[in-house]
Design a protein around this motif. Sequence first.
Motif, short mmCIF file in Angstrom:
data_model
loop_
_atom_site.label_atom_id
_atom_site.label_comp_id
_atom_site.label_asym_id
_atom_site.label_seq_id
_atom_site.Cartn_x
_atom_site.Cartn_y
_atom_site.Cartn_z
N ASP A 109 -26.75 30.77 6.57
CA ASP A 109 -25.89 30.13 5.58
C ASP A 109 -24.81 31.16 5.24
O ASP A 109 -25.07 32.35 5.17
CB ASP A 109 -26.64 29.61 4.36
CG ASP A 109 -27.27 30.67 3.47
OD1 ASP A 109 -26.75 31.79 3.39
OD2 ASP A 109 -28.28 30.37 2.82
N SER A 130 -21.74 32.27 2.72
CA SER A 130 -21.20 32.10 1.37
C SER A 130 -19.97 32.98 1.17
O SER A 130 -19.93 34.12 1.65
CB SER A 130 -22.25 32.47 0.32
OG SER A 130 -23.36 31.60 0.41
N THR A 140 -20.43 31.22 -3.29
CA THR A 140 -20.43 29.78 -3.07
C THR A 140 -20.75 29.50 -1.61
O THR A 140 -20.07 30.04 -0.71
CB THR A 140 -19.04 29.18 -3.40
OG1 THR A 140 -18.72 29.51 -4.75
CG2 THR A 140 -19.04 27.67 -3.22
N LEU A 141 -21.77 28.69 -1.36
CA LEU A 141 -22.12 28.31 0.00
C LEU A 141 -20.93 27.59 0.62
O LEU A 141 -20.46 26.58 0.09
CB LEU A 141 -23.36 27.41 0.00
CG LEU A 141 -23.86 26.95 1.36
CD1 LEU A 141 -24.24 28.13 2.26
CD2 LEU A 141 -25.06 26.01 1.19
N TYR A 172 -22.70 26.32 7.21
CA TYR A 172 -23.82 26.86 7.98
C TYR A 172 -23.27 27.26 9.34
O TYR A 172 -22.39 26.59 9.88
CB TYR A 172 -24.93 25.81 8.15
CG TYR A 172 -25.60 25.46 6.84
CD1 TYR A 172 -26.57 26.30 6.30
CD2 TYR A 172 -25.25 24.32 6.14
CE1 TYR A 172 -27.17 26.00 5.09
CE2 TYR A 172 -25.84 24.02 4.92
CZ TYR A 172 -26.79 24.86 4.40
OH TYR A 172 -27.38 24.56 3.21
N VAL A 207 -21.38 22.02 4.74
CA VAL A 207 -22.58 22.12 3.92
C VAL A 207 -23.30 20.77 3.80
O VAL A 207 -24.53 20.71 3.80
CB VAL A 207 -22.23 22.68 2.52
CG1 VAL A 207 -23.41 22.65 1.59
CG2 VAL A 207 -21.69 24.09 2.65
#
Length: 162
Positions: A113, A115, A123-124, A127, A145
Amino acid sequence: MKALTTLLLIVPALAAAQEESIPVSKLPPEIRSAVAARYPTARMTGAAKETEDGKTFFEVTIKLNGKNIDVTATQSGELTLIEREMSRKDLPAAVLKLLDEKYPKAKFHLVEDVSTVSGAGATLSYYEVQLTDANKQLLEVQVAVDGSKILKEEKKKAGDPD
Protein backbone atom coordinates in the motif's frame (compact mmCIF):
# COMPACT_ATOMS: atom_id res chain seq x y z
CA MET A 1 24.21 10.97 -37.04
CA LYS A 2 22.83 7.64 -35.83
CA ALA A 3 24.99 7.88 -32.68
CA LEU A 4 23.70 11.40 -32.00
CA THR A 5 20.10 10.26 -32.41
CA THR A 6 20.71 7.37 -30.01
CA LEU A 7 22.36 9.71 -27.50
CA LEU A 8 19.43 12.13 -27.73
CA LEU A 9 17.07 9.28 -26.88
CA ILE A 10 19.16 7.92 -24.01
CA VAL A 11 20.05 11.14 -22.17
CA PRO A 12 16.44 12.17 -21.33
CA ALA A 13 15.75 8.67 -20.02
CA LEU A 14 18.80 8.87 -17.77
CA ALA A 15 17.80 12.34 -16.60
CA ALA A 16 14.32 11.12 -15.70
CA ALA A 17 15.45 8.90 -12.83
CA GLN A 18 18.83 7.75 -11.64
CA GLU A 19 19.02 5.54 -8.57
CA GLU A 20 22.08 4.33 -6.72
CA SER A 21 22.26 2.16 -3.63
CA ILE A 22 24.08 3.72 -0.71
CA PRO A 23 25.00 2.39 2.73
CA VAL A 24 22.55 3.37 5.49
CA SER A 25 25.51 4.91 7.31
CA LYS A 26 25.91 7.40 4.44
CA LEU A 27 22.34 8.73 4.72
CA PRO A 28 22.18 12.40 5.73
CA PRO A 29 21.46 12.66 9.48
CA GLU A 30 18.19 14.56 8.84
CA ILE A 31 16.83 11.60 6.90
CA ARG A 32 17.89 9.02 9.49
CA SER A 33 16.31 11.19 12.20
CA ALA A 34 13.03 11.66 10.29
CA VAL A 35 12.67 7.92 9.61
CA ALA A 36 13.59 7.02 13.21
CA ALA A 37 11.09 9.56 14.55
CA ARG A 38 8.26 8.04 12.51
CA TYR A 39 9.32 4.41 13.07
CA PRO A 40 11.30 4.32 16.35
CA THR A 41 11.32 0.51 16.66
CA ALA A 42 12.19 -0.23 13.02
CA ARG A 43 15.60 -1.30 11.76
CA MET A 44 17.02 0.48 8.68
CA THR A 45 18.16 -2.22 6.25
CA GLY A 46 18.92 -0.39 3.01
CA ALA A 47 19.04 2.96 1.27
CA ALA A 48 19.15 4.49 -2.18
CA LYS A 49 19.69 7.97 -3.56
CA GLU A 50 17.56 8.90 -6.56
CA THR A 51 17.58 11.95 -8.77
CA GLU A 52 14.39 12.57 -10.69
CA ASP A 53 13.66 15.69 -12.71
CA GLY A 54 16.64 17.42 -11.09
CA LYS A 55 15.46 16.71 -7.52
CA THR A 56 17.23 14.36 -5.13
CA PHE A 57 15.32 11.93 -2.95
CA PHE A 58 16.39 9.17 -0.61
CA GLU A 59 14.56 5.88 -0.19
CA VAL A 60 15.15 4.08 3.08
CA THR A 61 14.09 0.47 3.53
CA ILE A 62 13.17 -0.46 7.06
CA LYS A 63 12.05 -3.70 8.65
CA LEU A 64 9.11 -3.50 11.06
CA ASN A 65 7.19 -6.50 12.42
CA GLY A 66 8.70 -8.74 9.75
CA LYS A 67 7.58 -6.53 6.85
CA ASN A 68 9.56 -4.17 4.64
CA ILE A 69 8.60 -0.52 4.43
CA ASP A 70 10.17 1.89 1.95
CA VAL A 71 10.19 5.51 3.11
CA THR A 72 10.99 8.25 0.60
CA ALA A 73 12.38 11.57 1.84
CA THR A 74 13.71 14.82 0.43
CA GLN A 75 17.31 15.90 1.08
CA SER A 76 16.11 17.98 4.02
CA GLY A 77 14.50 14.95 5.68
CA GLU A 78 10.86 15.65 4.79
CA LEU A 79 9.05 12.32 4.33
CA THR A 80 7.00 12.23 1.13
CA LEU A 81 5.96 8.63 0.43
CA ILE A 82 5.57 5.37 2.37
CA GLU A 83 5.31 1.97 0.65
CA ARG A 84 4.32 -0.78 3.08
CA GLU A 85 4.63 -4.45 2.18
CA MET A 86 1.42 -6.36 2.68
CA SER A 87 -0.09 -9.73 1.88
CA ARG A 88 -2.19 -10.34 -1.25
CA LYS A 89 -5.02 -11.58 0.98
CA ASP A 90 -5.09 -8.20 2.76
CA LEU A 91 -5.99 -6.29 -0.41
CA PRO A 92 -9.57 -5.01 -0.50
CA ALA A 93 -11.98 -7.33 -2.34
CA ALA A 94 -12.60 -4.78 -5.13
CA VAL A 95 -8.85 -4.44 -5.79
CA LEU A 96 -8.38 -8.22 -5.89
CA LYS A 97 -11.36 -8.62 -8.21
CA LEU A 98 -9.98 -6.06 -10.66
CA LEU A 99 -6.51 -7.63 -10.62
CA ASP A 100 -7.92 -11.15 -11.06
CA GLU A 101 -10.07 -9.98 -14.01
CA LYS A 102 -7.29 -8.02 -15.73
CA TYR A 103 -4.48 -10.51 -14.97
CA PRO A 104 -6.00 -14.00 -14.71
CA LYS A 105 -3.59 -16.64 -13.44
CA ALA A 106 -1.04 -13.97 -12.46
CA LYS A 107 1.59 -14.73 -9.85
CA PHE A 108 1.94 -11.94 -7.28
CA HIS A 109 5.50 -11.17 -6.15
CA LEU A 110 5.13 -8.00 -4.09
CA VAL A 111 2.06 -6.17 -2.78
CA GLU A 112 2.27 -2.75 -1.16
CA ASP A 113 0.00 0.00 0.00
CA VAL A 114 1.40 3.39 -0.98
CA SER A 115 0.67 6.48 1.10
CA THR A 116 1.50 10.13 0.51
CA VAL A 117 2.89 11.83 3.60
CA SER A 118 1.75 15.25 4.72
CA GLY A 119 3.25 16.41 8.00
CA ALA A 120 2.57 13.81 10.68
CA GLY A 121 -0.25 12.23 8.65
CA ALA A 122 -0.33 9.91 5.66
CA THR A 123 -3.06 9.26 3.09
CA LEU A 124 -3.42 5.94 1.28
CA SER A 125 -2.94 6.83 -2.40
CA TYR A 126 -2.96 3.49 -4.24
CA TYR A 127 -1.92 -0.15 -4.13
CA GLU A 128 1.13 -1.33 -6.04
CA VAL A 129 1.54 -4.92 -7.15
CA GLN A 130 4.44 -6.60 -8.90
CA LEU A 131 3.20 -9.64 -10.74
CA THR A 132 3.94 -12.01 -13.59
CA ASP A 133 0.96 -12.35 -15.91
CA ALA A 134 -0.17 -15.45 -17.80
CA ASN A 135 2.17 -14.46 -20.68
CA LYS A 136 5.20 -14.51 -18.30
CA GLN A 137 5.48 -10.71 -18.48
CA LEU A 138 6.73 -9.03 -15.27
CA LEU A 139 4.56 -6.01 -14.50
CA GLU A 140 4.27 -3.33 -11.85
CA VAL A 141 0.66 -2.27 -11.51
CA GLN A 142 -0.83 0.62 -9.54
CA VAL A 143 -4.49 0.22 -8.58
CA ALA A 144 -6.92 2.83 -7.25
CA VAL A 145 -7.70 2.44 -3.56
CA ASP A 146 -11.35 1.64 -4.32
CA GLY A 147 -10.41 -0.94 -6.98
CA SER A 148 -12.21 1.01 -9.70
CA LYS A 149 -9.30 1.18 -12.15
CA ILE A 150 -5.70 0.49 -13.00
CA LEU A 151 -3.81 3.77 -12.55
CA LYS A 152 -0.55 2.67 -14.16
CA GLU A 153 0.96 -0.45 -15.66
CA GLU A 154 4.69 -0.71 -16.28
CA LYS A 155 6.55 -3.59 -17.89
CA LYS A 156 9.62 -4.54 -15.89
CA LYS A 157 12.66 -6.70 -16.43
CA ALA A 158 14.03 -9.04 -13.80
CA GLY A 159 16.47 -7.04 -11.68
CA ASP A 160 14.85 -3.65 -12.39
CA PRO A 161 14.68 -1.41 -9.32
CA ASP A 162 11.23 -1.15 -7.73
